[in-house]
Design an enzyme around this catalytic site. Structure first.
Site, mmCIF file in Angstrom:
data_model
loop_
_atom_site.group_PDB
_atom_site.id
_atom_site.type_symbol
_atom_site.label_atom_id
_atom_site.label_comp_id
_atom_site.label_asym_id
_atom_site.label_seq_id
_atom_site.Cartn_x
_atom_site.Cartn_y
_atom_site.Cartn_z
ATOM 1 N N GLY A 1 0.809 -1.209 0.000
ATOM 2 C CA GLY A 1 0.000 0.000 0.000
ATOM 3 C C GLY A 1 0.843 1.260 0.000
ATOM 4 O O GLY A 1 1.866 1.362 -0.680
ATOM 5 N N CYS A 2 0.422 2.244 0.817
ATOM 6 C CA CYS A 2 1.086 3.543 0.841
ATOM 7 C C CYS A 2 2.542 3.449 1.265
ATOM 8 O O CYS A 2 3.337 4.346 0.968
ATOM 9 C CB CYS A 2 0.318 4.491 1.761
ATOM 10 S SG CYS A 2 -1.355 4.875 1.202
ATOM 11 N N ALA A 3 2.923 2.404 1.971
ATOM 12 C CA ALA A 3 4.313 2.238 2.398
ATOM 13 C C ALA A 3 5.209 1.686 1.296
ATOM 14 O O ALA A 3 6.434 1.646 1.456
ATOM 15 C CB ALA A 3 4.379 1.320 3.617
ATOM 16 N N GLY A 4 4.615 1.260 0.185
ATOM 17 C CA GLY A 4 5.367 0.534 -0.834
ATOM 18 C C GLY A 4 6.449 1.334 -1.526
ATOM 19 O O GLY A 4 7.481 0.778 -1.908
ATOM 20 N N MET B 1 3.737 5.268 5.592
ATOM 21 C CA MET B 1 3.040 4.279 6.413
ATOM 22 C C MET B 1 2.008 3.560 5.570
ATOM 23 O O MET B 1 1.468 4.117 4.610
ATOM 24 C CB MET B 1 2.380 4.962 7.607
ATOM 25 C CG MET B 1 3.376 5.492 8.626
ATOM 26 S SD MET B 1 2.761 6.923 9.525
ATOM 27 C CE MET B 1 2.994 8.224 8.311
#
Length: 357
Positions: free
Chosen positions: A145-148, A342
Site C-alpha cells: 500500500g502507501c508504504a510501498g 506508512m
C-alpha cells in the site's frame, strides 16, 4: 554534512514521475459523488470531505464518466493491466535514459503496486517491452500500500549492497479503480475523495558506475510492523473489486508512535535527529501530515512539498512519496533527509538519504 566526502552508498541516478491523461478537478469528483453515493450526498455536510481533503485535481485511469457505472473486478483489473503497462513502460524508459543506463545493463527490476493484479507480473512486461536484460533478477512487490514506495526504494538499495550494479525500480498505482459504486461505507467515501492514479520510475546504481551525478545516496532503511493492527488499513476483496479499509485512528497512531519510531530509525544508523534537515513524507491526507508535524515538532513549512503533491495529485498510494521526493529534489536540497511512509500492516517505512554537498 557539507564538506564531507560521500561514502560508497547506493546512488540515485534518476527519478521520473507521471500520471494517466485524465486529469480531473476535485470539484468534478465531488459532483460525481452525488450520483455514486446518493444516500450520503443527501447529507451536504458529508460532502465537506472533498473540500477538507485539500486536493485541487488528480489523474484517473479512465474519464470520470466511466466510474459512474457499476464495474466488476474483472473489468477493473483488465483496465489496471492495460493502463499500468502503458504508464510503467513510458516512465521506466525515461528513467533509464535520464540515468544513462542501457536497458541491457539492468541487472535487477523491482515493481511495486497494490491496486491491481497481474500474472505474469509487470516487471516481466517491462523486460520484454524495453529490451531489458532477460537475465535480470525480478522482484514484484504487492500489498504494501502507501508504504510501498519507501519499502521498494529500500529493497532496491539492498540489491545494490548485495552486488547488483544497476537496479530499475518502478511503482504504479491506479487507486481510482478500487472505487466500489454504491458502497456507502465511510472508507469508500473517503477513498473517493482522496485516491488518484500515477506512477514513478527510478534507477539506483553502485556508486562507481559511470553516469550523471547522483541525486542522492541511500544510507539505510528501517521497517516497523505494529502488532494486531491489521484492521487499520487494507483491502477487503469483494465481488466488485478491492474495497478500501481505513481507520479513523491513523492520525492518532502517528502522533503516538512516530517520534519514537523516527528516533529508532536514525539511531540504528548513527544519525542524530538534529542532522536531518529534510523530511520526505507520504501525504496520506492533511490530518496525517499534521500529526507527523506534531509528533516530530517540525517547523512550519517543513512538509510543504508533501502538501503540494497532495493538492496537485491526490493520494496515489505507494507512488506518492516518490512524487514528494521529486518535488524536494527540484529545490536542490543539501544534507541529510528522511523519507517516510506508512501503510497496511499497520507499518512504517523509513529511508535515510544524503543529498549532495
Amino acid at each position: 554534512m557539507p564538506g564531507m566526502s560521500v561514502p560508497a552508498f547506493p546512488a540515485l541516478r534518476s527519478l521520473v514521475t507521471g500520471t494517466p491523461p485524465h486529469v480531473t478537478p476535485q470539484s468534478a469528483v465531488q459532483e460525481a459523488a452525488r450520483t455514486l453515493f446518493p444516500r450520503m450526498a443527501a447529507r451536504p455536510s458529508l460532502l465537506d470531505v472533498f473540500g477538507n481533503a485539500q486536493i485541487e485535481s488528480r489523474a484517473l485511469a479512465r474519464p470520470l464518466e466511466w466510474y459512474l457505472s457499476p464495474r466488476g473486478f474483472a473489468e477493473k483489473n483488465a483496465v489496471f493491466i492495460e493502463e499500468a503497462r502503458t504508464l510503467t513502460r513510458r516512465l521506466a524508459a525515461q528513467a533509464l535514459a535520464q540515468a544513462q543506463v542501457d536497458p541491457q545493463d539492468v541487472d535487477a527490476v523491482i515493481v511495486v503496486n497494490t491496486s491491481g493484479l497481474s500474472t505474469p507480473s509487470l516487471d516481466a512486461d517491462l523486460i520484454g517491452a524495453l529490451g531489458l536484460n532477460r537475465h535480470a533478477a525480478r522482484m514484484p512487490i504487492w500489498g504494501l500500500g502507501c508504504a510501498g514506495g519507501a519499502a521498494g526504494l529500500a529493497r532496491a538499495a539492498d540489491l545494490i549492497r548485495a552486488g547488483f550494479r544497476r537496479v530499475l525500480f518502478v511503482a504504479v498505482e491506479l487507486c481510482s479503480l478500487t472505487l466500489v459504486k454504491g458502497d456507502e461505507s465511510s472508507s469508500n467515501f473517503v477513498g473517493t475523495a482522496l485516491f488518484a492514479d500515477g506512477g514513478a520510475a527510478l534507477v539506483l546504481t553502485a556508486p562507481d558506475v559511470p553516469g550523471p551525478p547522483a541525486l542522492a545516496h541511500l544510507h539505510g532503511a528501517y521497517s516497523t510492523l505494529i502488532e494486531n493492527s491489521e484492521d487499520i488499513m487494507g483491502w477487503d476483496v469483494v465481488d466488485d473489486g478491492l474495497k478500501v479499509r481505513f481507520s479513523r485512528d491513523i492520525p492518532a497512531l502517528v502522533r503516538s508512535m512516530m517520534r519514537g519510531n523516527v528516533e529508532e530509525a536514525l539511531t540504528a544508523h548513527g544519525w542524530p535527529r538534529e542532522d536531518v534537515g529534510t523530511f520526505v513524507v507520504h501525504p496520506g491526507g492533511v490530518k496525517v501530515l499534521a500529526a507527523y508535524e506534531e509528533a516530530l515538532s517540525l517547523p512550519a513549512g517543513a512538509l510543504d512539498s508533501s502538501r503540494r503533491v497532495l493538492r496537485q495529485y491526490g493520494n496515489m498510494s505507494s507512488v506518492t512519496v516518490l512524487f514528494v521526493l521529486a518535488e524536494v529534489l527540484r529545490a536542490a536540497p543539501r544534507g541529510r533527509a528522511l523519507l517516510s511512509a506508512m501503510g497496511p500492516g499497520f507499518s512504517a517505512e523509513h529511508v535515510l538519504l544524503q543529498f549532495p554537498a
